[in-house]
Write a protein that holds these residues in place. Structure first.
Motif, PDB file in Angstrom:
ATOM      1  N   ASP A  80      10.478  -2.292   3.789  1.00  9.20           N
ATOM      2  CA  ASP A  80       9.651  -1.286   4.462  1.00  9.20           C
ATOM      3  C   ASP A  80       9.264  -0.145   3.528  1.00  9.20           C
ATOM      4  OD1 ASP A  80       9.500  -2.557   6.886  1.00  9.20           O
ATOM      5  OD2 ASP A  80      11.091  -1.377   7.834  1.00  9.20           O
ATOM      6  N   SER A  83       6.410  -1.640   1.028  1.00  2.13           N
ATOM      7  CA  SER A  83       5.296  -2.408   1.579  1.00  2.13           C
ATOM      8  C   SER A  83       4.244  -1.475   2.160  1.00  2.13           C
ATOM      9  CB  SER A  83       5.789  -3.346   2.688  1.00  2.13           C
ATOM     10  OG  SER A  83       6.728  -4.259   2.173  1.00  2.13           O
ATOM     11  N   VAL A  84       2.986  -1.903   2.074  1.00  3.35           N
ATOM     12  CA  VAL A  84       1.909  -1.132   2.680  1.00  3.35           C
ATOM     13  C   VAL A  84       1.933  -1.346   4.190  1.00  3.35           C
ATOM     14  CG1 VAL A  84       0.445  -1.192   0.624  1.00  3.35           C
ATOM     15  CG2 VAL A  84       0.231  -2.988   2.342  1.00  3.35           C
ATOM     16  N   LYS A  85       1.523  -0.339   4.924  1.00  7.14           N
ATOM     17  CA  LYS A  85       1.510  -0.429   6.386  1.00  7.14           C
ATOM     18  C   LYS A  85       0.214  -1.076   6.880  1.00  7.14           C
ATOM     19  CE  LYS A  85       5.373   1.754   6.278  1.00  7.14           C
ATOM     20  NZ  LYS A  85       6.390   0.976   5.658  1.00  7.14           N
ATOM     21  N   GLU A  86      -0.860  -0.876   6.144  1.00  4.56           N
ATOM     22  CA  GLU A  86      -2.169  -1.432   6.493  1.00  4.56           C
ATOM     23  C   GLU A  86      -2.734  -2.132   5.264  1.00  4.56           C
ATOM     24  OE1 GLU A  86      -3.737  -1.282   9.493  1.00  4.56           O
ATOM     25  OE2 GLU A  86      -1.970  -0.290  10.333  1.00  4.56           O
ATOM     26  N   PRO A  87      -3.496  -3.207   5.465  1.00  5.60           N
ATOM     27  CA  PRO A  87      -4.121  -3.879   4.312  1.00  5.60           C
ATOM     28  C   PRO A  87      -5.058  -2.928   3.558  1.00  5.60           C
ATOM     29  CG  PRO A  87      -4.360  -5.196   6.307  1.00  5.60           C
ATOM     30  CD  PRO A  87      -3.816  -3.872   6.718  1.00  5.60           C
ATOM     31  N   THR A  88      -5.127  -3.087   2.249  1.00  7.78           N
ATOM     32  CA  THR A  88      -6.020  -2.305   1.411  1.00  7.78           C
ATOM     33  C   THR A  88      -7.072  -3.237   0.832  1.00  7.78           C
ATOM     34  OG1 THR A  88      -4.200  -0.829   0.816  1.00  7.78           O
ATOM     35  CG2 THR A  88      -6.144  -0.765  -0.582  1.00  7.78           C
TER      36      THR A  88
END
Length: 101
Positions: A80, A83-88
């Protein structure tokens, strides 16, 4: 980053966009680093035992650390934290598609 361990460190950087060396950046950020380690062996140990407590000690004459006060990485969901929370999306509209996993 809490620390950096590498097998080989290049003292000469040449990326066109580099503003400073990795060593300079680590120093500016107060992040300790070690080079010359067998990182493959270290990776094997981590795979076998999971995340382990460790410490990079710069002052060899310093008193022994109190490991009971260190944060145990196994008590935290490390994925967590990295890791990214939303795709980039990079290069939106570019006809060339690249997927990074």
């Amino acid at each position: 980053a809490a620390g950096l361990l590498v097998q080989d460190y290049s003292h000469h950087y040449s990326h066109w966009n580099a503003a400073s060396s990795l060593g300079d950046w680590l120093k500016e950020e107060g992040i300790p680093g070690l080079s010359g380690l067998d990182t493959r062996m270290l990776t094997k140990k981590i795979r076998e035992k999971g995340a382990m407590l460790g410490r990079i000690e710069v002052d060899l004459s310093a008193p022994a650390p109190d490991f009971t006060k260190m944060v145990d990485p196994n008590d935290t969901h490390l994925v967590d934290q990295v890791s990214v929370k939303e795709p980039t999306v990079y290069g939106k509209g570019n006809p060339v598609k690249v997927i990074a996993v």
